[in-house]
Design a protein around this motif. Sequence first.
Motif, mmCIF file in Angstrom:
data_model
loop_
_atom_site.group_PDB
_atom_site.id
_atom_site.type_symbol
_atom_site.label_atom_id
_atom_site.label_comp_id
_atom_site.label_asym_id
_atom_site.label_seq_id
_atom_site.Cartn_x
_atom_site.Cartn_y
_atom_site.Cartn_z
ATOM 1 N N ASN A 56 -5.194 -17.781 -51.166
ATOM 2 C CA ASN A 56 -6.324 -17.294 -51.956
ATOM 3 C C ASN A 56 -6.166 -15.838 -52.344
ATOM 4 O O ASN A 56 -7.149 -15.168 -52.634
ATOM 5 C CB ASN A 56 -7.626 -17.458 -51.177
ATOM 6 N N THR A 57 -4.975 -15.328 -52.351
ATOM 7 C CA THR A 57 -4.750 -13.931 -52.712
ATOM 8 C C THR A 57 -4.158 -13.856 -54.115
ATOM 9 O O THR A 57 -3.148 -14.479 -54.407
ATOM 10 C CB THR A 57 -3.781 -13.260 -51.714
ATOM 11 N N VAL A 58 -4.816 -13.097 -54.990
ATOM 12 C CA VAL A 58 -4.343 -12.896 -56.353
ATOM 13 C C VAL A 58 -4.289 -11.404 -56.599
ATOM 14 O O VAL A 58 -5.281 -10.705 -56.408
ATOM 15 C CB VAL A 58 -5.274 -13.595 -57.376
ATOM 16 N N ASP A 59 -3.147 -10.906 -57.012
ATOM 17 C CA ASP A 59 -2.939 -9.476 -57.275
ATOM 18 C C ASP A 59 -3.286 -8.610 -56.067
ATOM 19 O O ASP A 59 -3.854 -7.531 -56.201
ATOM 20 C CB ASP A 59 -3.744 -9.013 -58.501
ATOM 21 N N GLY A 60 -3.011 -9.111 -54.867
ATOM 22 C CA GLY A 60 -3.234 -8.337 -53.658
ATOM 23 C C GLY A 60 -4.654 -8.331 -53.150
ATOM 24 O O GLY A 60 -4.966 -7.655 -52.191
ATOM 25 N N LYS A 61 -5.556 -9.095 -53.783
ATOM 26 C CA LYS A 61 -6.966 -9.124 -53.378
ATOM 27 C C LYS A 61 -7.379 -10.557 -53.085
ATOM 28 O O LYS A 61 -6.972 -11.491 -53.770
ATOM 29 C CB LYS A 61 -7.855 -8.542 -54.466
ATOM 30 N N ILE A 71 2.535 -20.356 -52.348
ATOM 31 C CA ILE A 71 2.745 -20.705 -50.948
ATOM 32 C C ILE A 71 3.609 -21.957 -50.813
ATOM 33 O O ILE A 71 4.161 -22.212 -49.750
ATOM 34 C CB ILE A 71 1.413 -20.895 -50.193
ATOM 35 N N PHE A 72 3.747 -22.720 -51.876
ATOM 36 C CA PHE A 72 4.568 -23.927 -51.842
ATOM 37 C C PHE A 72 5.921 -23.734 -52.514
ATOM 38 O O PHE A 72 6.559 -24.713 -52.911
ATOM 39 C CB PHE A 72 3.830 -25.092 -52.517
ATOM 40 N N SER A 73 6.371 -22.503 -52.637
ATOM 41 C CA SER A 73 7.659 -22.260 -53.294
ATOM 42 C C SER A 73 8.803 -22.755 -52.409
ATOM 43 O O SER A 73 8.681 -22.840 -51.194
ATOM 44 C CB SER A 73 7.830 -20.768 -53.594
#
Length: 99
Positions: A56-61, A71-73
């Motif tokens: 749930n983190t987008v652009d560090g927030k 996370i599934f890379s």
Amino acid sequence: MSKKTNKFSADSFGKETAEAPEENTFYFGKQNFKWMLIGFICIVAGFLLMMGPDANTVDGKFNPDAWNEGIFSIRRIRIAPLLVVIGFAIEVYAILKRK
């Protein structure tokens, strides 16, 4: 049949005997430590490759409304754990390897 006798007697009790100095009795040699270092580097590299942002983190927030597919890379769920397992296998080899 010859009788075996000990080299110790009451006369020699308490006297120091001149024994040959022992060789280095340390189990690990230079090769063992080299392989241990290689295994440790593989383990650390694997854990570093697993790092990354949360789901749930987008652009560090933190954003509860967003979803991060990163996370599934392949790097985080295939390559990194494989590298850690290989590192541990190398560590086992390094410990069991004889001089």
